[in-house]
Scaffold this motif. Structure first.
Motif, PDB file in Angstrom:
ATOM      1  N   CYS A 191      -1.705   3.474   7.164  1.00 15.85           N
ATOM      2  CA  CYS A 191      -2.090   2.652   6.011  1.00 15.85           C
ATOM      3  C   CYS A 191      -3.603   2.601   5.816  1.00 15.85           C
ATOM      4  O   CYS A 191      -4.340   2.217   6.728  1.00 15.85           O
ATOM      5  CB  CYS A 191      -1.556   1.234   6.195  1.00 15.85           C
ATOM      6  SG  CYS A 191      -1.973   0.178   4.803  1.00 15.85           S
ATOM      7  N   PRO A 242       0.813  -1.227   0.000  1.00 14.47           N
ATOM      8  CA  PRO A 242       0.000   0.000   0.000  1.00 14.47           C
ATOM      9  C   PRO A 242       0.846   1.275   0.000  1.00 14.47           C
ATOM     10  O   PRO A 242       0.430   2.290  -0.574  1.00 14.47           O
ATOM     11  CB  PRO A 242      -0.816  -0.119   1.295  1.00 14.47           C
ATOM     12  CG  PRO A 242      -0.907  -1.581   1.545  1.00 14.47           C
ATOM     13  CD  PRO A 242       0.398  -2.164   1.055  1.00 14.47           C
ATOM     14  N   ASN A 288      -2.076  -7.430   3.647  1.00 14.61           N
ATOM     15  CA  ASN A 288      -3.174  -7.218   2.688  1.00 14.61           C
ATOM     16  C   ASN A 288      -2.636  -6.576   1.412  1.00 14.61           C
ATOM     17  O   ASN A 288      -2.932  -5.414   1.128  1.00 14.61           O
ATOM     18  CB  ASN A 288      -4.234  -6.293   3.295  1.00 14.61           C
ATOM     19  CG  ASN A 288      -4.705  -6.782   4.654  1.00 14.61           C
ATOM     20  OD1 ASN A 288      -5.123  -7.916   4.793  1.00 14.61           O
ATOM     21  ND2 ASN A 288      -4.603  -5.911   5.656  1.00 14.61           N
ATOM     22  N   PRO A 330       4.144  -8.219   9.244  1.00 15.51           N
ATOM     23  CA  PRO A 330       3.555  -8.782   8.022  1.00 15.51           C
ATOM     24  C   PRO A 330       4.487  -9.808   7.367  1.00 15.51           C
ATOM     25  O   PRO A 330       5.710  -9.695   7.467  1.00 15.51           O
ATOM     26  CB  PRO A 330       3.372  -7.562   7.130  1.00 15.51           C
ATOM     27  CG  PRO A 330       4.252  -6.496   7.685  1.00 15.51           C
ATOM     28  CD  PRO A 330       4.442  -6.785   9.129  1.00 15.51           C
TER      29      PRO A 330
HETATM   30  S1  SF4 Z   1       0.658  -5.058   6.666  1.00 15.08           S
HETATM   31 FE1  SF4 Z   1      -1.268  -3.966   7.015  1.00 15.08          FE
HETATM   32  S2  SF4 Z   1      -0.650  -1.930   7.713  1.00 15.08           S
HETATM   33 FE2  SF4 Z   1       1.135  -2.871   6.779  1.00 15.08          FE
HETATM   34  S3  SF4 Z   1       1.114  -2.163   4.690  1.00 15.08           S
HETATM   35 FE3  SF4 Z   1       0.065  -4.140   4.712  1.00 15.08          FE
HETATM   36  S4  SF4 Z   1      -2.105  -3.642   4.990  1.00 15.08           S
HETATM   37 FE4  SF4 Z   1      -0.947  -1.801   5.511  1.00 15.08          FE
END
Ligand code: SF4
Ligand SMILES: Nc1ncnc2c1ncn2[C@@H]1O[C@H](COP(=O)(O)OP(=O)(O)OP(=O)(O)O)[C@@H](O)[C@H]1O
Ligand SMILES: [Mg+2]
Length: 328
Positions: free
Chosen positions: A299, A251, A325, A311
């Motif tokens: 985000c 993102p 995501n 993540p």
């Molecule tokens: S792990 Fe979650 S907060 Fe981090 S970039 Fe991906 S969607 Fe956004």
């Protein structure tokens, strides 16, 4: 990309500094965290990210100016010692700094400034040979006719010409790798493209592996083959430049790319990450020890798990990103 083409590799490197915190006292701050990247012959690898994300720190570790707190730097597959790399290693990896004004001794003539590394590394010793070598280098960076530049000093040159001299001096060491830390950001807009074109040509024609550090995603798109995106000390996405820019996974990359027009010229300097970053909510994270994703507070795609767990790495083709995501 074949394994044998890789010249310089950062393998899971981190860098910590001990800093004074007004509340916590002396604490360790991780400025680069578990970064890995490879620079390959004839390729330009862009390192993109907003101010303070750790780009220069990573570049300086690759150039043996500072040492990783953990992890390794490998040259031709050989792990380099942390302290005092061999002289030949330093010769093969040259650094171009942002400021062409500060990096040249104003008192010396170009024949000396560029001739010195030729002598130092034993590529030429007789006066005539040194002069011929300097002339060839001046020509290779487009300073023509070379004879008219030999006796000039840095003060007799424009900013763009100085950056060409800095590049010629780096090339005098016959490097395999050039680490270019924002090499055009202090130059006049009108000559940025020329210097970027020169880097592209040197990479294509001489096979030099280039790290191109920039705030500017448009210029990364313009000259690079591969791009790594840094956020808060981590490489959060990496891949071939077309894939990362046309179909970002992370993102953060998506926000950067969406904030610049598709046809933005690479030299205008207004579409900068720091400005785009203002469109995101919140400010860049302090490098605290929160367990989740460092981009979570800003985000738009964050979900509950993002605040709780690091993540995972997700891959698509040759690209990967660290995200729960990823962008579809
Ligand atoms: S792990 Fe979650 S907060 Fe981090 S970039 Fe991906 S969607 Fe956004
Ligand atoms: N010697 C040091 N001691 C403590 N902190 C440092 C040191 N050097 C760098 N830092 C910190 O590390 C972070 C990353 O700095 P770095 O210069 O690598 O960022 P950058 O991405 O190159 O930023 P910019 O785009 O502004 O050049 C910054 O927060 C900086 O303050
Ligand atoms: Mg920097």
């Amino acid at each position: 990309m074949h394994e044998y083409e890789r010249i310089l590799i950062a393998d899971d490197i981190s860098r910590e500094y001990v800093v004074d915190d007004p509340i916590m006292g002396r604490v360790a701050a991780t400025v680069v965290e578990n970064a890995s990247l490879a620079l390959s012959r004839g390729q330009i690898h862009a390192l993109v990210g907003e101010s303070g994300s750790g780009k220069s720190t990573l570049a300086r570790m690759l150039g043996f100016v500072i040492h990783p707190t953990s992890g390794s730097i490998l040259l031709d597959g050989a792990r380099q010692r942390r302290a005092r790399p061999r002289r030949d290693v330093l010769r093969r990896v040259q650094i171009l700094f942002q400021d062409p004004y500060g990096s040249l001794n104003p008192l010396q003539r170009l024949r000396y400034l560029i001739g010195r590394p030729l002598r130092l590394h034993g590529f030429a010793s007789r006066r005539r040979d040194v002069e011929a070598g300097v002339s060839r280098l001046l020509e290779s960076v487009g300073l023509l006719p070379s004879a008219s530049f030999l006796d000039r000093r840095p003060g007799d040159l424009s900013g763009g010409q100085r950056q060409r001299v800095v590049i010629a001096r780096a090339l005098a060491s016959r490097p395999d790798v050039l680490l270019a830390d924002e090499p055009v950001s202090m130059l006049d807009v009108s000559i940025r493209l020329e210097i970027l074109d020169l880097l592209r040509r040197l990479s294509d024609e001489q096979g030099v592996a280039v790290l191109y550090v920039t705030h500017d995603i448009a210029s990364a798109r313009y000259i690079s083959d591969f791009v790594s995106v840094m956020y808060a000390g981590r490489i959060v996405e990496a891949g071939p430049v077309d894939a990362v820019i046309d179909r970002p996974l992370h993102p953060y990359t998506r926000l950067l790319v969406d904030s610049t027009p598709a046809a933005a010229p690479p030299d205008i300097g207004v579409h900068r990450v720091s400005r785009w970053a203002k469109r995101m909510s919140g400010s860049p994270p302090s490098r605290d020890s929160s367990p989740g994703c460092p981009f979570q507070p800003r985000c738009p795609a964050a979900t509950a798990i993002c605040a709780e767990q690091r993540p995972p790495k997700v891959a698509r083709g040759e690209s990967w990103a660290e995200c729960w995501n990823p962008v579809e």
